[in-house]
Design a protein around this motif. Sequence first.
Motif, short mmCIF file in Angstrom:
data_model
loop_
_atom_site.label_atom_id
_atom_site.label_comp_id
_atom_site.label_asym_id
_atom_site.label_seq_id
_atom_site.Cartn_x
_atom_site.Cartn_y
_atom_site.Cartn_z
N ALA A 1 0.81 -1.22 0.00
CA ALA A 1 0.00 0.00 0.00
C ALA A 1 0.84 1.26 0.00
CB ALA A 1 -0.93 0.00 1.22
N GLU A 2 2.17 1.14 0.00
CA GLU A 2 3.02 2.32 0.09
C GLU A 2 3.78 2.58 -1.21
OE1 GLU A 2 5.52 2.14 3.48
OE2 GLU A 2 3.88 1.98 4.91
N THR A 3 3.23 2.21 -2.34
CA THR A 3 3.92 2.45 -3.61
C THR A 3 4.06 3.94 -3.89
OG1 THR A 3 1.82 2.27 -4.80
CG2 THR A 3 3.19 0.27 -4.64
N GLU A 4 3.18 4.75 -3.31
CA GLU A 4 3.27 6.20 -3.47
C GLU A 4 3.63 6.87 -2.13
OE1 GLU A 4 -0.21 7.71 -5.38
OE2 GLU A 4 0.30 6.79 -7.30
N HIS B 1 17.45 -3.97 -2.53
CA HIS B 1 15.99 -3.82 -2.63
C HIS B 1 15.67 -2.89 -3.79
CE1 HIS B 1 11.82 -3.43 -1.52
NE2 HIS B 1 11.94 -2.17 -1.15
N LYS B 2 14.41 -2.91 -4.23
CA LYS B 2 13.93 -1.98 -5.24
C LYS B 2 12.44 -1.76 -5.04
CE LYS B 2 12.91 -5.62 -8.64
NZ LYS B 2 13.23 -6.18 -9.97
N TRP B 3 11.97 -0.60 -5.45
CA TRP B 3 10.53 -0.35 -5.53
C TRP B 3 10.31 0.74 -6.58
CZ3 TRP B 3 13.38 2.31 -1.88
CH2 TRP B 3 13.11 3.65 -1.70
N GLY B 4 9.11 0.79 -7.13
CA GLY B 4 8.85 1.76 -8.18
C GLY B 4 7.40 1.80 -8.59
N GLY B 5 7.15 2.27 -9.81
CA GLY B 5 5.79 2.41 -10.31
C GLY B 5 5.58 1.65 -11.60
N SER B 6 4.33 1.66 -12.03
CA SER B 6 3.97 0.95 -13.26
C SER B 6 2.61 1.44 -13.74
CB SER B 6 3.92 -0.56 -13.00
OG SER B 6 2.94 -0.85 -12.01
N LYS B 7 2.27 1.04 -14.95
CA LYS B 7 0.95 1.37 -15.47
C LYS B 7 -0.12 0.62 -14.68
CE LYS B 7 2.64 2.00 -20.21
NZ LYS B 7 2.55 1.49 -21.61
N LYS B 8 -1.21 1.29 -14.46
CA LYS B 8 -2.31 0.63 -13.77
C LYS B 8 -2.95 -0.39 -14.70
CE LYS B 8 -3.91 3.93 -10.29
NZ LYS B 8 -5.05 4.76 -9.83
N LYS B 9 -3.21 -1.54 -14.17
CA LYS B 9 -3.89 -2.55 -14.97
C LYS B 9 -5.36 -2.17 -15.13
CE LYS B 9 -0.90 -6.35 -13.51
NZ LYS B 9 -0.84 -7.69 -12.87
N GLU C 1 -9.57 10.23 -29.36
CA GLU C 1 -8.22 9.76 -29.11
C GLU C 1 -8.23 8.78 -27.95
OE1 GLU C 1 -5.49 12.90 -28.51
OE2 GLU C 1 -5.84 13.83 -30.48
N PRO C 2 -7.42 7.76 -28.02
CA PRO C 2 -7.38 6.81 -26.90
C PRO C 2 -6.89 7.50 -25.64
CG PRO C 2 -5.56 6.42 -28.43
CD PRO C 2 -6.47 7.40 -29.10
N GLN C 3 -7.44 7.11 -24.49
CA GLN C 3 -7.07 7.71 -23.22
C GLN C 3 -5.67 7.23 -22.82
OE1 GLN C 3 -8.88 10.02 -21.43
NE2 GLN C 3 -10.06 10.02 -23.35
N PRO C 4 -4.86 8.14 -22.26
CA PRO C 4 -3.52 7.72 -21.83
C PRO C 4 -3.62 6.72 -20.67
CG PRO C 4 -4.02 9.94 -21.04
CD PRO C 4 -5.12 9.56 -22.00
N ASP C 5 -2.62 5.88 -20.60
CA ASP C 5 -2.59 4.90 -19.52
C ASP C 5 -2.46 5.60 -18.17
OD1 ASP C 5 -2.75 2.63 -21.18
OD2 ASP C 5 -0.61 2.77 -21.63
N GLU C 6 -3.19 5.12 -17.18
CA GLU C 6 -3.03 5.63 -15.83
C GLU C 6 -1.80 5.00 -15.19
OE1 GLU C 6 -6.43 5.90 -13.29
OE2 GLU C 6 -7.80 5.68 -14.99
N TRP C 7 -1.20 5.76 -14.26
CA TRP C 7 0.05 5.32 -13.65
C TRP C 7 -0.10 5.25 -12.14
CZ3 TRP C 7 4.21 3.97 -16.66
CH2 TRP C 7 5.40 3.64 -15.99
N GLN C 8 0.58 4.29 -11.54
CA GLN C 8 0.59 4.22 -10.08
C GLN C 8 2.04 4.13 -9.59
OE1 GLN C 8 -1.52 0.70 -8.92
NE2 GLN C 8 -0.07 -0.72 -9.88
N GLY C 9 2.33 4.86 -8.52
CA GLY C 9 3.68 4.85 -7.97
C GLY C 9 4.62 5.76 -8.73
N LEU C 10 5.91 5.54 -8.54
CA LEU C 10 6.93 6.40 -9.15
C LEU C 10 6.95 6.25 -10.66
CD1 LEU C 10 9.88 5.66 -6.68
CD2 LEU C 10 8.47 7.72 -6.75
N ARG C 11 7.07 7.39 -11.33
CA ARG C 11 7.16 7.36 -12.80
C ARG C 11 8.52 7.87 -13.28
NH1 ARG C 11 2.46 8.87 -17.13
NH2 ARG C 11 3.57 8.08 -18.96
N SER C 12 8.94 9.02 -12.75
CA SER C 12 10.23 9.59 -13.17
C SER C 12 10.99 10.10 -11.95
CB SER C 12 10.01 10.74 -14.17
OG SER C 12 9.34 10.30 -15.31
#
Length: 560
Positions: free
Chosen positions: A244-247, A498-506, A524-535
């Motif tokens: 629950a702490e990806t963000e 260790h590692k942690w990060g973000g990804s596209k929401k399924k 236009e297609p909607q952009p993918d939603e993102w969860q967690g770190l992106r950049s």
Amino acid sequence: MSRRIDSLYCTTDTAEDVVRSVIEATRSEAQLVKNEVAAAVSERIQALQARQQELVEQIDSLVLTKLETLTEQLQQIQGGTCPYAPGDAENQPRAGVYLLNADAVLSFRLAETDFAEKIPSWGQVGEKSTYASLSFAKGPGLGVLKVNNPSFLWVFACDREGQRRTEGGDRVVATLSHPEEFQDVSVEDLQDGRYKVTFLPLTPGSYNLQISIGPEGADEELCGCPFTLEVRPPTVYQTIGVDAETEGKAQLGSPGEPHVADRIGSVHHPSGVAFDHTGRYLFIVDQSNHRVQVFDSMTQEVLGAYGSKGLGPSHFDMPCGIVADRENKIIVSDLLNHRLQVLEFNPRTQELAFLQSIGSEGSGPGQFSFPKGLGLTENGGLLVCDSANHRVQVLDMDGFKMLREFGSYGFGDGQFDSPLAATITCTGEILISDGNNRIQVFDGKGGFLRSFGVRGKKDGFFHYPVGIAVNDENALFVCDQGNHRIQVFNASDGSFIHKWGGSKKKKEAPPEGEEVPPDSEGEEPQPDEWQGLRSPAGIAVNASGMIVVTDYHTHAIYAF
């Protein structure tokens, strides 16, 4: 303990008595020092006389050996048993000629041990001494400590005017309230007015540290004593940023628009980040708003901001990296103005103020071309990633003069393709990340030691490692921006932790029996939603274990 400094204060009514007392004490002290000088000279005279006796005995021994050798040979010659001297040409014995087995030479050489030229400058008489009540301590050892993690602090000796001393020789004693809960407690005289106190905590808890300065029986407590030491269990890295702490546990500020200077707390393209030496205040580089914002890490509240776009002395044009030293001096790399901006933070007013600008565009000493990441060494050196010059410059934090530089363009050991970020390990090694997708390790003088990492997505691989930081447990945190993650390593050997990060929401699957509706024609297609770190762009860690990461493209500041 009484304070020595109190004996120097007086009022109009007490001035005469106090002055007479100090004059009498001065005369007494002078006689004591004269006795010390006489004793030191006498001790060395006795040592020289003892050495003289040793040398005379060596001479007598050599003479005795020579006499015995010559006397024995004379008897052999007279008895006809002594061999003849070797010949000159064909080495044939010379009949009737003898070569003596000893000569009359004796010598005495001073060699490199002579100290006569040092005698005129031997010994020093001074009138300054250390006043413990005006001296102070600083360093990571006064923050939050971790079990089995060595820590240290510096004691800065000061004179009666509160000025830092530049020589050692004081008796400094560190005493812990529960010494059995610590190991390897030591005090090192650095001979420059500083004393390094080191210790290894063994058990979590709260302890007191007492530091005294002065001769035994006349010692005095250091200003601020006793110091409270908080010892905590080691960090469990595998729990950071998961589930629950990806963000993060908290988010500081909010996404903002560029060039909206009146909305503090909102950031657009946040970049570098740094804690102050206490770990409470947090400095965020708000890049597209060309300013630095200050947050309280305990409350996550924004306290203020400084800067605007421009070319002037106190302006920024795309600020990038940031560091804060123990004197509350804040250094910011001003990317497009090709310089460094020096600010000062006042913890009392919680405000930033401009001090000076450093450098200009160029490739000479003290010049920069797109400076990025910054770091601080233990000895007060400022590391500057001079990215377009493919080098790291080391400046003196006092006058910002260049001490040295290392690196050049290339892909070999010790070379860079645009150095990105800099930090140091707990042992003083320098870490530099660059566009070659690796971390290089250097000694304190910039000599290459080793490197790790290549481009890729596997553990220990990187895709643009734009930000790095090392915590008090010597764990290295890397903003692996192109892979949308943070990686953690052992800074001593580069081993992965260790590692942690973000990804596209399924996308949620439709209820059973229903089909996914097609996109409407012309939309236009909607952009993918993102969860967690992106950049992830910048990262900082304080002694309490708080990890702050800036996310460049989502305009977010995460606290883990």
